[in-house]
Design a protein around this motif. Sequence first.
Motif, short mmCIF file in Angstrom:
data_model
loop_
_atom_site.label_atom_id
_atom_site.label_comp_id
_atom_site.label_asym_id
_atom_site.label_seq_id
_atom_site.Cartn_x
_atom_site.Cartn_y
_atom_site.Cartn_z
N LYS A 31 -3.03 -0.72 -4.78
CA LYS A 31 -2.84 -1.65 -3.68
C LYS A 31 -1.55 -2.44 -3.84
N LYS A 32 -0.82 -2.55 -2.74
CA LYS A 32 0.45 -3.28 -2.77
C LYS A 32 0.53 -4.19 -1.56
N ILE A 33 1.28 -5.31 -1.72
CA ILE A 33 1.47 -6.22 -0.60
C ILE A 33 2.87 -5.97 -0.04
N VAL A 34 2.92 -5.73 1.25
CA VAL A 34 4.21 -5.48 1.88
C VAL A 34 4.38 -6.45 3.05
N ILE A 35 5.58 -7.00 3.16
CA ILE A 35 5.91 -7.89 4.27
C ILE A 35 6.59 -7.05 5.36
N TYR A 36 6.02 -7.09 6.56
CA TYR A 36 6.56 -6.34 7.70
C TYR A 36 7.04 -7.32 8.76
N SER A 37 8.02 -6.91 9.56
CA SER A 37 8.48 -7.78 10.65
C SER A 37 7.58 -7.57 11.87
N CYS B 245 3.53 -21.22 10.74
CA CYS B 245 2.41 -21.04 11.66
C CYS B 245 2.82 -20.17 12.84
N ASN B 246 4.13 -19.96 12.98
CA ASN B 246 4.65 -19.06 14.02
C ASN B 246 5.66 -18.12 13.37
N PRO B 247 5.17 -17.23 12.52
CA PRO B 247 6.07 -16.43 11.67
C PRO B 247 6.68 -15.23 12.39
N ASN B 248 7.76 -14.71 11.81
CA ASN B 248 8.36 -13.50 12.37
C ASN B 248 7.97 -12.25 11.57
N CYS B 249 7.18 -12.46 10.51
CA CYS B 249 6.70 -11.34 9.71
C CYS B 249 5.23 -11.53 9.39
N TYR B 250 4.62 -10.50 8.83
CA TYR B 250 3.23 -10.61 8.37
C TYR B 250 3.09 -9.81 7.08
N ALA B 251 2.11 -10.20 6.28
CA ALA B 251 1.85 -9.52 5.02
C ALA B 251 0.68 -8.57 5.22
N MET C 131 9.32 -2.41 7.60
CA MET C 131 9.08 -3.00 6.29
C MET C 131 10.27 -3.86 5.89
N VAL C 132 9.98 -5.08 5.43
CA VAL C 132 11.05 -5.98 5.00
C VAL C 132 11.19 -5.95 3.48
N ILE C 133 10.08 -6.18 2.79
CA ILE C 133 10.12 -6.24 1.32
C ILE C 133 8.70 -6.15 0.77
N GLU C 134 8.57 -5.62 -0.44
CA GLU C 134 7.28 -5.64 -1.11
C GLU C 134 7.16 -6.93 -1.91
N TYR C 135 5.96 -7.51 -1.92
CA TYR C 135 5.72 -8.70 -2.74
C TYR C 135 5.37 -8.22 -4.14
N VAL C 136 6.34 -8.30 -5.04
CA VAL C 136 6.19 -7.72 -6.37
C VAL C 136 5.76 -8.78 -7.38
N GLY C 137 4.92 -8.38 -8.32
CA GLY C 137 4.51 -9.27 -9.41
C GLY C 137 3.54 -8.54 -10.31
N GLU C 138 2.94 -9.29 -11.22
CA GLU C 138 1.95 -8.69 -12.11
C GLU C 138 0.61 -8.63 -11.40
N THR C 139 -0.08 -7.52 -11.50
CA THR C 139 -1.42 -7.40 -10.93
C THR C 139 -2.42 -7.91 -11.97
N ILE C 140 -3.17 -8.95 -11.59
CA ILE C 140 -4.13 -9.54 -12.52
C ILE C 140 -5.48 -9.74 -11.84
N ARG C 141 -6.54 -9.94 -12.66
CA ARG C 141 -7.87 -10.18 -12.12
C ARG C 141 -8.12 -11.68 -11.95
N LEU D 84 12.44 -11.26 -4.57
CA LEU D 84 12.80 -12.24 -3.54
C LEU D 84 11.64 -12.61 -2.62
N ALA D 85 10.66 -11.73 -2.51
CA ALA D 85 9.54 -11.98 -1.60
C ALA D 85 8.81 -13.28 -1.93
N ARG D 86 8.84 -13.67 -3.21
CA ARG D 86 8.14 -14.89 -3.61
C ARG D 86 8.74 -16.14 -2.98
#
Length: 115
Positions: free
Chosen positions: A72-78, A57-63, A1-11, A49-51
């Motif tokens: 539900k949370k979004i996490v960036i993993y290497s 197109c050739n990333p070293n991480c994935y969401a 795990m690198v970082i969580e993508y934090v923000g407001e959860t909205i519809r 910072l995740a923002r």
Amino acid sequence: MVIEYVGETIRQVIADRREQRYEEEGIGGSYLFRIDQDTIIDATKCGNLARFINHSCNPNCYAKVISVESQKKIVIYSRQPISINEEITYNYKFPIEDTKIPCLCGAENCRGSLN
Ligand SMILES: [Zn+2]
């Protein structure tokens, strides 16, 4: 795990309204991250910072969307070992649209646009 993508959860309804307002206010780059059909994380005014992580197109991480205590949370993993000073990137996986956002990732397999 690198970082969580934090923000407001909205519809979706709120996301649509905000996207339009941000465009009108000239706030460049929208930090709206879709979790599912009706759930969006808005990191425009309260995020971490995740923002700032760029697309590649050739990333070293994935969401990945994970559930923590039924939230539900979004996490960036290497995907691979990441060196010191190496830029962290992931594939935004934007849906295909007619109005293209050019991709500047510079990868050999760059598909030319984000969407
Ligand atoms: Zn690219």
